[in-house]
Enzyme design. Structure first.
Site, PDB file in Angstrom:
ATOM      1  N   ASN A  55      -5.943  60.508   2.624  1.00 39.24           N
ATOM      2  CA  ASN A  55      -5.804  60.414   4.083  1.00 39.24           C
ATOM      3  C   ASN A  55      -5.895  58.958   4.549  1.00 39.24           C
ATOM      4  O   ASN A  55      -6.683  58.163   4.022  1.00 39.24           O
ATOM      5  CB  ASN A  55      -6.827  61.305   4.807  1.00 39.24           C
ATOM      6  CG  ASN A  55      -8.266  61.036   4.429  1.00 39.24           C
ATOM      7  OD1 ASN A  55      -8.557  60.661   3.301  1.00 39.24           O
ATOM      8  ND2 ASN A  55      -9.165  61.239   5.363  1.00 39.24           N
ATOM      9  N   GLU A  57      -6.290  56.971   8.064  1.00 41.74           N
ATOM     10  CA  GLU A  57      -6.603  57.134   9.494  1.00 41.74           C
ATOM     11  C   GLU A  57      -6.102  55.941  10.306  1.00 41.74           C
ATOM     12  O   GLU A  57      -5.636  54.933   9.759  1.00 41.74           O
ATOM     13  CB  GLU A  57      -8.110  57.343   9.661  1.00 41.74           C
ATOM     14  CG  GLU A  57      -8.572  58.609   8.946  1.00 41.74           C
ATOM     15  CD  GLU A  57     -10.010  58.984   9.233  1.00 41.74           C
ATOM     16  OE1 GLU A  57     -10.797  58.140   9.705  1.00 41.74           O
ATOM     17  OE2 GLU A  57     -10.338  60.162   8.970  1.00 41.74           O
ATOM     18  N   CYS A  66      -2.653  62.929   6.887  1.00 38.89           N
ATOM     19  CA  CYS A  66      -3.477  63.726   5.974  1.00 38.89           C
ATOM     20  C   CYS A  66      -3.094  63.444   4.517  1.00 38.89           C
ATOM     21  O   CYS A  66      -1.965  63.025   4.221  1.00 38.89           O
ATOM     22  CB  CYS A  66      -3.285  65.210   6.248  1.00 38.89           C
ATOM     23  SG  CYS A  66      -4.089  65.805   7.744  1.00 38.89           S
ATOM     24  N   GLU A  68      -2.472  65.543   2.134  1.00 31.57           N
ATOM     25  CA  GLU A  68      -1.370  66.387   1.637  1.00 31.57           C
ATOM     26  C   GLU A  68      -0.023  65.791   2.056  1.00 31.57           C
ATOM     27  O   GLU A  68       0.930  65.768   1.281  1.00 31.57           O
ATOM     28  CB  GLU A  68      -1.490  67.806   2.206  1.00 31.57           C
ATOM     29  CG  GLU A  68      -2.756  68.543   1.809  1.00 31.57           C
ATOM     30  CD  GLU A  68      -3.914  68.324   2.766  1.00 31.57           C
ATOM     31  OE1 GLU A  68      -4.059  67.211   3.323  1.00 31.57           O
ATOM     32  OE2 GLU A  68      -4.690  69.273   2.952  1.00 31.57           O
ATOM     33  N   CYS A 101      -5.055  71.590   6.643  1.00 25.71           N
ATOM     34  CA  CYS A 101      -4.930  71.877   8.074  1.00 25.71           C
ATOM     35  C   CYS A 101      -3.606  72.596   8.336  1.00 25.71           C
ATOM     36  O   CYS A 101      -2.724  72.657   7.469  1.00 25.71           O
ATOM     37  CB  CYS A 101      -5.036  70.599   8.891  1.00 25.71           C
ATOM     38  SG  CYS A 101      -3.555  69.583   8.872  1.00 25.71           S
ATOM     39  N   CYS A 104      -0.481  70.571   7.702  1.00 28.31           N
ATOM     40  CA  CYS A 104      -0.221  70.361   6.269  1.00 28.31           C
ATOM     41  C   CYS A 104       0.321  71.630   5.622  1.00 28.31           C
ATOM     42  O   CYS A 104       1.165  71.560   4.722  1.00 28.31           O
ATOM     43  CB  CYS A 104      -1.491  69.901   5.562  1.00 28.31           C
ATOM     44  SG  CYS A 104      -1.878  68.170   5.921  1.00 28.31           S
TER      45      CYS A 104
HETATM   46  N1  THU Z   1      -7.525  65.656   6.587  1.00 31.55           N
HETATM   47  C1  THU Z   1      -6.681  65.680   5.506  1.00 31.55           C
HETATM   48  O1  THU Z   1      -6.464  64.664   4.851  1.00 31.55           O
HETATM   49  N2  THU Z   1      -6.115  66.858   5.178  1.00 31.55           N
HETATM   50  C2  THU Z   1      -6.289  68.034   5.853  1.00 31.55           C
HETATM   51  O2  THU Z   1      -5.667  69.023   5.529  1.00 31.55           O
HETATM   52  C3  THU Z   1      -7.259  68.086   6.939  1.00 31.55           C
HETATM   53  C4  THU Z   1      -7.815  66.811   7.402  1.00 31.55           C
HETATM   54  C5  THU Z   1      -8.135  64.375   6.972  1.00 31.55           C
HETATM   55  C6  THU Z   1      -7.603  63.812   8.249  1.00 31.55           C
HETATM   56  C7  THU Z   1      -8.754  62.940   8.713  1.00 31.55           C
HETATM   57  O3  THU Z   1      -8.615  61.660   8.136  1.00 31.55           O
HETATM   58  C8  THU Z   1      -9.978  63.623   8.138  1.00 31.55           C
HETATM   59  O4  THU Z   1      -9.505  64.546   7.168  1.00 31.55           O
HETATM   60  C9  THU Z   1     -10.814  64.352   9.160  1.00 31.55           C
HETATM   61  O5  THU Z   1     -10.049  65.223   9.912  1.00 31.55           O
END
Ligand code: THU
Length: 145
Positions: A55, A57, A66, A68, A101, A104
């Site tokens: 991930n 940000e 994300c 994925e 999520c 994703c």
């Molecule tokens: N996140 C992911 O990388 N994948 C997901 O399927 C859910 C959330 C990350 C996004 C963000 O950087 C952190 O998790 C908190 O939401």
């Protein structure tokens, strides 16, 4: 294309690659370090090719990518638009549950089949396997008239 189930060795490598990717997480806001790895169909790449992502940000939170989605973007970049996903593993370094999520799930579906397995950590720390159809029933599909 028939989906061949990932072998235990492939699943173990998926988890290892996802865990390695999570070490590179850029997550100064959530501090939630996620890694994802996708196993590709041999037709599209080398036998058992695995591509990982983490991930990334952003100060403008909604621009976060994300793990994925990062893995899938990398796989398309490396192997082209015809990639097909045989299995997905998601991990985090926070000892927390982390299923993909909703966004994703839809992104994985673009390159996978409903029966494609997705492995993710549950709240008690165990790895759970679910098919994409279980995670995303009644998925959106574009069928223009
Ligand atoms: N996140 C992911 O990388 N994948 C997901 O399927 C859910 C959330 C990350 C996004 C963000 O950087 C952190 O998790 C908190 O939401």
């Amino acid at each position: 294309m028939p989906v061949s189930a990932p072998t235990p060795a492939e699943i173990a490598t998926l988890h290892q690659r996802a865990t390695e990717a999570a070490q590179n997480s850029y997550s100064p806001y959530s501090r939630f370090r996620v890694g994802a790895a996708i196993l590709l169909h041999p037709d599209d790449s080398q036998e058992g090719a695995i591509v990982a992502g983490t991930n990334v940000e952003n100060a403008s939170y909604r621009l976060t990518c994300c793990a994925e989605q990062a893995a899938i973007a990398a796989a398309v970049t490396l192997y082209g638009p015809a990639i097909r996903i045989r299995a997905v593993a998601v991990v985090n370094l926070n000892g927390a549950a982390s299923m993909p999520c909703g966004a994703c799930r839809q992104t994985i579906l673009e390159f996978a089949d409903p029966e494609t397995p997705v492995f993710y950590p549950s709240a008690n720390g165990e790895t759970v396997a679910a098919t994409l159809a279980e995670l995303l029933p009644a998925a959106f599909r574009l069928t223009p008239k």
